[in-house]
Design an enzyme around this catalytic site. Sequence first.
Site, PDB file in Angstrom:
ATOM      1  N   HIS A 158     -17.441   0.644  67.644  1.00 29.51           N
ATOM      2  CA  HIS A 158     -16.325  -0.281  67.463  1.00 29.51           C
ATOM      3  C   HIS A 158     -16.339  -1.375  68.524  1.00 29.51           C
ATOM      4  CE1 HIS A 158     -14.817   2.399  70.597  1.00 29.51           C
ATOM      5  NE2 HIS A 158     -13.918   1.476  70.903  1.00 29.51           N
ATOM      6  N   ASP A 160     -13.303  -3.427  70.745  1.00 28.62           N
ATOM      7  CA  ASP A 160     -11.942  -3.089  71.136  1.00 28.62           C
ATOM      8  C   ASP A 160     -10.897  -3.903  70.383  1.00 28.62           C
ATOM      9  OD1 ASP A 160     -12.605  -1.115  72.974  1.00 28.62           O
ATOM     10  OD2 ASP A 160     -12.826  -2.543  74.626  1.00 28.62           O
ATOM     11  N   HIS A 164     -19.388  -0.632  71.071  1.00 24.81           N
ATOM     12  CA  HIS A 164     -19.717   0.451  71.990  1.00 24.81           C
ATOM     13  C   HIS A 164     -19.279   1.789  71.419  1.00 24.81           C
ATOM     14  CE1 HIS A 164     -15.662  -0.944  73.058  1.00 24.81           C
ATOM     15  NE2 HIS A 164     -15.415   0.279  73.488  1.00 24.81           N
ATOM     16  N   ARG A 203      -9.807   0.489  83.442  1.00 27.46           N
ATOM     17  CA  ARG A 203     -10.191  -0.604  82.552  1.00 27.46           C
ATOM     18  C   ARG A 203      -9.298  -1.825  82.737  1.00 27.46           C
ATOM     19  NH1 ARG A 203      -9.550   0.615  76.263  1.00 27.46           N
ATOM     20  NH2 ARG A 203      -7.351   0.371  76.822  1.00 27.46           N
TER      21      ARG A 203
END
Length: 330
Positions: free
Chosen positions: A119, A121, A266, A280
């Site tokens: 996918h 993000d 990723h 993140r």
Amino acid sequence: MSAALGSKPPEQGPAWLNWAVTLEVTPISPVLGGVVHHVDLSVPPDQDTASALRRAWHQFGVLFFRNQRVTDEQLPAAASVFGEPVEFRFSPPVRDDLPLVHVIHEEGARPGAGVAIWHSDATWMAQPPIGTMLAAARLPGKGGDTCFAHAGAAYDNLSTPLRGLAERLTAVHEGGGHLARSAAMVEQEMPDRPISHPVVRTHPASGRRCLFVNRLFTTRINELSEEESRIVLGLLCDQVRAPEVQIRWQWQPGDVAVWDNRCLQHYAVQDYSSARTMHRVTLAGEVVHGPSARTMHRVTLAGEVVHGPSARTMHRVTLAGEVVHGPGDC
């Protein structure tokens, strides 16, 4: 093998670019990924270094920095080299006073989790994040790698007719069950409507065309029937599964990665049995633009009354044939 970008290119080895500042990057594969050397993310770079880092980002898709000692307080400034750090309300912050840094924590692998599906993000957003910076805070003894795939290389692998079809399509993206679970954890409301994006997007910096569909968030293709959508969408989503367009990153303590969501997908490998914690920073999104659409004009001819035969006896005359031409021959 690594090289200082900005000098005369060697016959073999890493790519060399004529940049104003020397930046040493070791490519991971011919398609994507580069390890940056001698850059300390805890120190704000000068203008030339920041520009060189962005160019490397656009070239390699994902950059990795080893042995970093960047703190949570410094991480947003490091990420700001590549875009604008923003809050992401579907992940908890590391601390209430650091809303720009989100924590992703697992006590062990979760086979079948959303992160274990290829996918990009948050493609369910009207303006999906352009990039993500991820820092390893706590790693399992074994496993916990992240795989990356280049959606531009995946597009390039399509046949010319299939590329042409994909460029004329749009697809629906929804958060689904994965986002619902995340939203419940942080007590946030789910988005109230799905979003449509072009199936092929054009990268604003490189101009490269990239597939922009994924199996986690893309649910259907608007212009096709349900059955056609299922077949074509599955075919397009699975292009990133080719090993030739992938790399696999084995995290080490002190690692920081930053990747471009506009051209990469990723996959977080679920093969570990102890805690894994990552911090993140999400970079502000932008509108997804596809290739310039070809203008089509339709002309409807005047109709006439349809008459049936007046008798059961039919007479047939066969006319001489001609070569069959496709639309491109008109």
